[in-house]
Structure formats: structure tokens, C-alpha cells
Design a protein around this motif. Structure first.
Motif, PDB file in Angstrom:
ATOM      1  N   ASP A 144       1.226  -1.382   0.467  1.00 11.91           N
ATOM      2  CA  ASP A 144       0.039  -0.041  -0.233  1.00 11.91           C
ATOM      3  C   ASP A 144       0.266   1.375  -0.170  1.00 11.91           C
ATOM      4  O   ASP A 144       1.760   1.493   0.801  1.00 11.91           O
ATOM      5  N   ASP A 168      -8.082   3.254  -4.602  1.00  8.93           N
ATOM      6  CA  ASP A 168      -8.742   2.831  -3.084  1.00  8.93           C
ATOM      7  C   ASP A 168      -8.603   3.736  -1.966  1.00  8.93           C
ATOM      8  O   ASP A 168      -7.508   3.419  -1.582  1.00  8.93           O
ATOM      9  N   ASP A 169      -9.404   4.254  -1.897  1.00 13.91           N
ATOM     10  CA  ASP A 169      -9.477   5.411  -0.036  1.00 13.91           C
ATOM     11  C   ASP A 169      -8.811   6.286  -0.116  1.00 13.91           C
ATOM     12  O   ASP A 169      -7.998   6.115   0.884  1.00 13.91           O
ATOM     13  N   GLY A 170      -8.121   6.596  -1.190  1.00 12.71           N
ATOM     14  CA  GLY A 170      -7.012   7.552  -0.925  1.00 12.71           C
ATOM     15  C   GLY A 170      -5.687   6.701  -1.594  1.00 12.71           C
ATOM     16  O   GLY A 170      -4.456   7.420  -0.953  1.00 12.71           O
TER      17      GLY A 170
END
Length: 888
Positions: A144, A168-170
């Protein structure tokens, strides 16, 4: 170095993950697994990081690492959780880690010191983490990453892996398979080449140089070096410790550009004290002329390992100890920093050797021939800088068109093969290997042993396109030909001489070396003079039916060698074709400056001491040209290989097995491992009685073969322990009883047997793969039988193999006509044998846990192969993955 256990689970410390590496800027660092004792160093590393770097790593501001996290970071099991650190100057400058998320994948992350950014540290960490992951059975890395962390994203994408990204989601989720690909290996090797070549620029193309002499021997060496350095002493060379020069290193004023290279001749203890002072001056490499270091059991001397570690901690490379010196070139000009004080002509040949004695012999031969050098390096005890490093530099040096390596031993043959192949694509590489084994245990040299014969080294050289010679004179003569004459574009050889006997010798030698005569040899009168040779040169220049000319001259009366030499040079200059000579009264290079080839560059023709050496040299040059023109093949790979199943199998078998011990897999597990790599074996049944043998034969189907399970006897049908083509129960009964009695007589104990269906008739071969202490993975093939073993008719290669390599392995066997069609017999299915070799090479290359694999016999028929016997031994791996950069 030995370490204690590094986690609560008492996980063994993976020492083979330790390595020294060269970074993008040419400096060196140490990479190793993390230890519990690194707690304070990790805290200091974190405290030095900028808030931005901390946020990018942890996705939050974190002024101090919590005690729980610090303990978890430094206490790992080296299996489900792995962490590596990079050290420089005694401090951690980067940390990389991965944590398994399942049996297939691991989450990877790394943190690089702000001060070390831009040096390629991230890519080095990724290489070594991926290598550790592959060893442990990890197939895929995930991570990530914050979108603003462009550097980390670039490390992943630039590594050559097929990277998949999802936002996804920053957060950007990254996923990629860590198995090496052609692209990732090309990226790795190019990074390695550039970094190691850059580190060698400080040695072979320095700006300013420092000469330090101390002690009786050291001062004598330094004074001799001064004589060779000449006027450069006042321009680029700063001197310390010699009368009339600076007394202390600190007194030297190097100027804005700094000092790249230190030439040091001093007692061992003083050298260790000198290193930090050199580092403060910006020195990046040291040539060490003196000795006095310990390479074996403790003796009270400074260990060579301590010397290397000290230099690498300060980011320096080391040439030596006991180096004969270096001859530098490059953009900053030439420096003769060797112990040879006579002049050396500038040219295009680079020479590498090890011992000082070899350096003296080589430079004497160079001077005698008038050979032109671009660079020269004597590695001495070769504790750091090696032939591989020197060849990496030559790949980037436009002045070096021919590379010569005189070797007493090879520290890393696998890397040598890879680097030499790359250099051979640029220009010829000529090697001379001293001794008979290729691994001479010289005083002060750390030399690994090997279990394979010298032929393995010779074939490794051939695999890399390296031209081998038997002596230093032969190497230098060949270098003269390759550096001063064009490569032969064809096989047609024109012969001009003044004796019929020599003409006949030339003709036979040409045919022996698989070249072709261009018409009939020209044999003039023994009284031929310069004018006669001039007429023959005119005639040759008018002909277009030759590619190479060899000219001999053996006067029986008053010699006219100088005039004839001028005509030979004219032939080379005006034809633009390859010319060599064997010329009475003249040795080395024929160099008459009044016959220009390029403006200011005379054409030089090499002379050889005999007709044999002249034709052999031309054949070598022609062979190299053929190698350049041919394809090197495609790296072998197979889509149906189940790598995960193979890794899981060997790791399960190694569970609980102590280091240093081997385990033989059961026949069922052996067959399973081979099937995972697409190698199909002939089924068999292990039996312990006659009734079981009869039942097995009925199940398999007649006819059958009966073979003892005794390893030394099962391939020896001549000893009566193997019976073939048994078609009825009666035949099997008689054979079983006779073979059982025979084995008991030979071994003194009862035996079990294998019953196997008869395979189609063919030629029996043996394919082996082994883990060698020197070569690492090595593959061999030969025909089966004692005669083959005794005569050494076995071919060797180091994986990874190309399709050309596997084909060449079979065809290089002296007994290969039995496979290719002998005396009118039909050829056998050699392609099927080559596929088996290729699949075994992939298995052994990727599974260091397989210590030995043998397929014996592999019966090659007119249609396919039948693998009738096999065994596999496994052990804890003792080598790191090849897809990572390491220094010796």
C-alpha cells in the motif's frame, strides 16, 4: 560472521542473505538480516528521518517508534516476517521488510534514509527482499503506497516486474509477481553493470591520486612507483611519506575535485589506521601493494576480512593486497601506477591479472611485443576488486576493444560467465587460466573448492564467448591480432611463404582448424627477397577470393626481413583484410609508420613464433567472429512448470533437517517434484520378494526389466544385477533368483528390486544437476556407462541455459554421433533430450534446496525419451538467489 538466534521462535539466522553491494553512485554498503541488537540503531535511523519520509512510510506522523513496534521490527522469524538493513559507516541507512499475508503473498515495505535517497538503495532492497521471498516460497509482493510517494512506486515499476496498481480510498494498492523475468533480469544486470563500472572509475580513471609509502618495504615500493608515475607527480599525484614530499596525509591539499584513488604501500596495521583519514579526503578506492594480512587461521596478523570490511564501511573499493599496480586511462589521462617502470605503448588492450608475479610476466611480454594497452590491473590477493569488476568497467570503456584476463582462480564463476558474455558482445575476451584445475590455492588467496572437473570451467568460458589460450605468450599474441587487425569475415585463407615445406604445414593446419585454403598456397624460392614478396602482395591485392592472409618467411641465405615486413604491412593496409605473419628475425608487431591506415594510425601486423600459433590465432579470431554473428539463443523457460508446488514440496521435506545434512527424497516425492517441472518418468514398482515381482510384472505388462535397488549396481548390467527384456513369469523367476544371489555375493546383504516396463530401444544418457561450492547450480550430460565416466566425456553448463546452450551441450560430447546418427543409423530424438536438460536446468536454477538430481538412464529413442531411473537429494540452501546484486 556468526550470529545468535534472532527471534523468540529460535529461527536460524540466514547468513547467506548477507552481502556487500555497490550502489548507483559507485559506493559500497552492507546488506544483512535485521537483529534484535539493532534496536538502538533503528531508533537512531527513525530519528534522522524527515517528517515527510516518516509520513510516507507509516501514513501518519510518528516522532518516536512505540516500544511494541520497535520490538516487532527487530525481532523477526526470517520466514513469515523478514527484514533487511543496509549499513554504511556503522549506521543503518535503509530498512526493507515483508510480512506474509498468506501462503502465496507477502506485504513489502521499505524506508530509505533521506541522506541516501537517489543512490538506488530502494532497488537494491527490493532485489534482496524478492530473493529471500522466492527462497521462502513467496510468489507475489503487495504494498500500500500513498499517491505522493512517487519514489517507491518508481522502484516497483522500474524493477522490470509486471506491476498491477489499483487506487482505492486514497491509497494505491500495488501487486506483482516476484519471479525473475527476462526484463527484470535485464534491468538488474544493467544496474549492476553501471554501478560496478562507476565504482571502478576511481581505480582505472581517477582524477587525482594519493601515493602513501611507509615502512622499509612500503617505502621501496613507493619509490619505484614514483619512477613510473614520472611528471604526473607534480600534476595529479600527491605523495606522502617519501623524502622530499608531504610527511602526513593531512598536509595534502587535493583541490576542489578531490582525490579518487590512493596508492598505498605500508604495514598492515598502519593501513587500517589510514582508512578513515583517506575517507575524509573523499578517496573512493585503494590500491594496496604490500601484504602482511591473515587469510587463514588466526596468526596475530590483521585479517584480510577486517581490511575489506573497514574499507567497505567507508564506501571504498580495494585492489590487493600484493597488487602489482594499475595502469589507468580514461578522460583524465594515463597514469602508470604499476611496479613496471619501462614505457608501455597506448593502445586498446585491457589486461587483468591477479598475482604480482603474473603482472611482471605480462608487462614484460607486452613491452617485448610493443602491444598497446588501454588499462592494466593486478588484483593481488583479490579480496575485493576482481576480474568481474574490471570487465564491468571495460564494458563502458571505449578505449578497450580487447580484454585479456589471466586467472589463477575464479571467485564467482556464475557471475564471470554473465559479465564475460556481455563484454564479449562488445569485443573479444581472451582468457588464460594458470595451472590445471582453474582454482590454484595461492598464499593469501581465499579460494573455494569445487567438485566438478576442469572441463566445466572450459565450457563455461565457451558458453560466454571467451577465447581461451594455454599460455601468456599465446594470449598476448592473440590480443595483438585481435586489437590490430580486423576480424576475419570469412574462412578463406591465403598462404604466402618462401618454402614448400612451410606451405604444406600451413595448408594442413588450415584444414585442421576448419578453415579453407584460398587457392593453392604460394611457395616462392627460399632465396625470395623483398621484391619477390612485393610482387606476390600486388597479386594478392588484385584478388577477391580470400578473407585472411598468413605470410611466412624463413630465409636460408642472407635475410631480407625488414623489406619483407614492410610488404606484409602494405598487404594489410591496402587490402583492409586480416593479415598475420611468422617472420624470421622480427617478433611482436610489424609497425612501419609510413604505411597509414587511418590518419596518424599505422597498420600493425602481428607476428607469431610459428606456423602453428599463427593459424591457431587466426582460427580463434574467426571463431569469435562466428560467435558474434550467431544468435546466443533464447533463455529456456516452460509455461507448465508448477513452481509453487515444487517449492512447497522441498520445504516440507526440509522441515527439521539440520543444516549441513542432506536427505534423499522417496521415489514418490522425487517423481512428484519432477512432474512439477514437466519431467515425466517411467513408472516402476519396488518389490522385496519374487511373488511381489511377479505381481508387479503382471500389473505393468510384459516384457519387464528387473533392477537392483543398490545404487552402485543398478546401472551395471554387466555385473548381473540388472536383467532386461523378461517376457514370461519363468524368465522373471530365473532372473530374480540369479540377480538376488549375485547382489548378495557382491554386497554381502539382501536387496530389494525395481520392476519396470521395458522402454523402446535407444541410447542411454545421464543428466545431472548439482549444487557446487564454487559454481552454485551446475548441469551436466553424458552418455551412460563406465567408459564415459572414465574418459570424462561429460558436458557442463551453468544455468540459466538458452536453447543454444542445451543443444551445444549434447553436440560437444565426443560420443554425440551415437545420438545424431552414426554410420548410416537413423538419428535419435535429441530434441527430446535437450528439453529434459532445459527443464532440469530451470528446476536446479530456482531450487537451491536441491543439492543433487540425477536422471539415469535417460533412454533416447527415435521418438522421445524414457527416464528409467532418478534420485533427488535436498539440503538447506547455502547460496542466495542469483537475481540480486552482490560483491564477493
Amino acid at each position: 560472521m556468526a550470529h545468535g538466534n534472532s527471534s523468540e521462535e529460535e529461527a536460524p539466522y540466514p547468513e547467506h542473505w548477507e552481502a556487500d553491494v555497490v550502489l548507483r553512485d559507485g559506493t559500497t554498503m552492507r546488506i544483512r538480516p535485521i537483529l534484535p541488537s539493532d534496536t538502538d540503531a533503528v531508533e537512531r535511523f527513525h530519528a534522522r528521518q524527515s517528517p515527510e519520509s516518516v509520513y510516507l512510510r507509516f501514513f501518519a506522523p510518528l516522532e518516536r517508534l512505540p516500544a511494541r513496534d520497535l520490538h516487532r521490527f527487530t525481532h523477526v522469524d526470517h520466514h513469515t516476517r523478514v527484514a533487511l538493513v543496509l549499513e554504511a559507516g556503522g549506521e543503518i541507512v535503509a530498512i526493507g521488510r515483508f510480512d506474509r499475508v498468506d501462503s502465496d503473498a507477502a506485504e513489502v515495505a521499505f524506508n530509505v534514509s533521506d541522506a541516501a535517497q537517489g543512490k538506488g538503495v530502494g532497488s537494491v532492497l527490493l532485489e534482496h527482499l524478492a530473493a529471500a521471498g522466492r527462497e521462502l516460497g513467496v510468489r507475489r509482493f503487495v504494498a500500500d503506497v500513498l499517491p505522493q510517494n512517487a519514489r517507491m512506486l518508481r522502484v516497483f515499476t522500474d524493477a522490470g516486474y509486471d506491476v498491477h496498481q489499483e487506487f482505492d480510498d486514497g491509497i494505491i494498492g500495488v501487486s506483482f509477481t516476484i519471479r525473475p523475468t527476462d526484463r527484470s533480469m535485464a534491468v538488474l544486470m544493467e544496474r549492476e553493470r553501471r554501478a560496478e563500472a562507476l565504482s571502478m572509475r576511481a581505480v582505472l580513471s581517477p582524477r587525482q591520486v594519493l601515493l602513501v609509502g611507509s615502512g622499509e618495504e612500503g617505502t621501496a615500493f613507493a619509490e619505484q612507483l614514483l619512477a613510473g608515475l614520472g611528471t604526473a607527480v607534480s600534476e595529479r599525484v600527491h605523495v606522502v611519506g617519501i623524502a622530499g614530499h608531504s610527511a602526513r596525509v593531512e598536509d595534502v591539499q587535493p583541490g576542489e575535485e578531490g582525490i579518487d584513488l590512493a596508492l598505498v604501500a605500508a604495514p598492515a596495521v598502519e593501513v587500517l589506521d589510514l582508512v578513515p583519514r583517506l575517507a575524509r579526503m573523499g578517496v573512493r578506492a585503494v590500491v594496496l601493494y604490500t601484504g602482511g594480512y591473515e587469510s587463514g587461521p588466526p596468526s596475530g596478523k590483521v585479517p584480510q576480512r577486517t581490511l575489506v570490511r573497514t574499507l567497505r564501511q567507508h564506501g571504498m573499493r580495494l585492489v590487493g593486497p600484493r597488487s602489482f599496480g594499475v595502469l589507468t586511462g580514461g578522460e583524465f589521462g594515463r597514469l602508470n601506477a604499476t611496479m613496471w617502470t619501462r614505457g608501455i605503448r597506448r593502445g586498446h588492450v585491457g589486461i587483468f591479472c591477479q598475482s604480482a608475479a603474473a603482472g611482471l610476466n605480462l608487462l614484460d611480454g607486452v613491452t617485448h611485443r610493443g602491444l598497446g594497452l588501454s588499462t592494466f590491473l593486478s588484483a593481488g590477493h583479490r579480496v575485493d576488486v576482481s576480474g568481474n569488476d574490471t570487465m564491468q568497467y571495460w564494458t563502458t570503456d571505449d578505449q578497450t576493444t580487447v580484454a585479456c584476463v589471466r586467472l589463477e582462480s575464479i571467485g564467482n564463476p556464475r557471475k564471470f560467465s554473465r559479465v564475460a558474455r556481455r563484454l564479449s558482445e562488445k569485443g573479444p575476451v581472451v582468457a588464460m587460466i594458470a595451472g590445471t584445475t582453474g582454482q590454484l590455492p595461492l598464499p593469501g588467496h581465499s579460494v573455494r573448492t569445487t567438485r566438478v572437473p576442469r572441463r566445466a570451467l572450459d565450457e563455461l568460458m565457451h558458453q560466454a564467448g571467451v577465447l581461451q589460450t594455454e599460455s601468456v605468450p599465446e594470449m598476448l599474441d592473440l590480443a595483438a591480432l585481435l586489437s590490430e587487425q580486423p576480424l576475419p569475415p570469412g574462412d578463406r585463407v591465403l598462404v604466402i611463404t618462401n618454402t614448400g615445406a612451410q606451405a604444406a604445414v600451413f595448408a594442413e593446419l588450415i584444414r585442421y582448424h576448419r578453415l579453407a585454403l584460398a587457392g593453392d598456397p604460394v611457395a616462392m624460392s627460399p632465396r625470395a627477397c623483398g621484391n619477390d614478396y612485393a610482387a606476390q602482395v600486388d597479386a594478392a591485392l588484385a584478388r577477391a577470393d580470400w578473407d585472411v592472409a598468413v605470410v611466412g618467411y624463413a630465409p636460408l641465405l642472407e635475410p631480407d626481413s625488414e623489406a619483407i615486413a614492410a610488404q606484409i604491412q602494405r598487404l594489410a593496409a591496402e587490402s583492409g583484410r586480416t593479415v598475420a605473419a611468422t617472420l624470421y628475425g622480427i617478433s611482436g608487431l610489424i609497425d612501419a609508420g609510413d604505411v597509414p591506415h587511418d590518419p596518424g594510425e599505422p597498420v600493425r601486423v602481428p607476428t607469431f613464433p610459428s606456423a602453428e600459433s599463427a593459424v591457431a590465432g587466426l582460427a580463434q579470431a574467426r571463431g569469435y567472429q562466428r560467435w558474434r554473428e550467431s544468435g546466443r539463443g533464447t533463455r529456456l523457460d516452460f509455461d507448465d512448470v508448477d513452481r509453487q508446488a515444487a517449492k512447497n514440496l522441498v520445504q516440507a521435506e526440509l522441515t527439521g533437517l539440520p543444516a549441513g545434512t542432506t536427505k534423499r527424497l522417496s521415489p514418490e516425492r522425487t517423481r512428484e517434484l519432477l512432474i512439477s517441472h514437466g519431467v515425466q518418468t517411467w513408472s516402476e514398482r519396488r518389490v522385496a520378494s519374487l511373488d511381489e515381482a511377479l505381481a508387479a510384472a503382471a500389473e505393468i505388462g510384459w516384457p519387464v526389466a528387473l533392477k537392483t535397488a543398490e545404487e552402485l549396481l543398478r546401472h551395471r548390467s554387466d555385473l548381473g544385477a540388472v536383467r532386461l527384456d523378461l517376457s514370461t513369469p519363468t524368465e522373471l523367476t530365473d532372473a530374480y533368483r540369479q540377480a538376488e544371489a549375485r547382489v548378495r555375493t557382491l554386497t554381502g546383504r539382501p536387496t530389494t528390486f525395481d520392476v519396470q516396463a521395458m522402454a523402446p530401444p535407444g541410447v542411454a544418457c545421464v543428466v545431472r544437476a548439482a549444487e557446487d561450492p564454487l559454481y552454485g547450480p551446475i548441469i551436466s550430460v553424458g552418455l551412460a556407462g563406465d567408459a564415459v565416466e572414465l574418459l570424462g566425456d561429460v558436458s557442463y553448463r551453468v544455468p540459466p541455459l538458452t536453447d543454444e546452450d542445451s543443444s551445444d551441450m549434447v553436440r560437444s560430447l565426443r560420443a554425440s554421433p551415437r545420438l545424431l546418427g552414426q554410420r548410416g543409423l537413423p538419428p535419435l530424438d535429441v530434441a527430446a533430450l535437450e528439453e529434459v536438460i532445459g527443464r532440469v536446468s530451470v528446476l536446479k536454477d530456482e531450487l537451491a534446496e536441491v543439492s543433487e538430481l540425477e536422471l539415469n538412464p535417460v533412454l533416447v529413442s527415435e521418438s522421445g525419451v524414457a527416464i528409467l531411473g532418478m534420485h533427488v537429494d535436498v539440503a538447506q540452501p547455502q547460496r542466495g538467489d542469483a537475481a540480486r546484486r552482490v560483491l564477493p
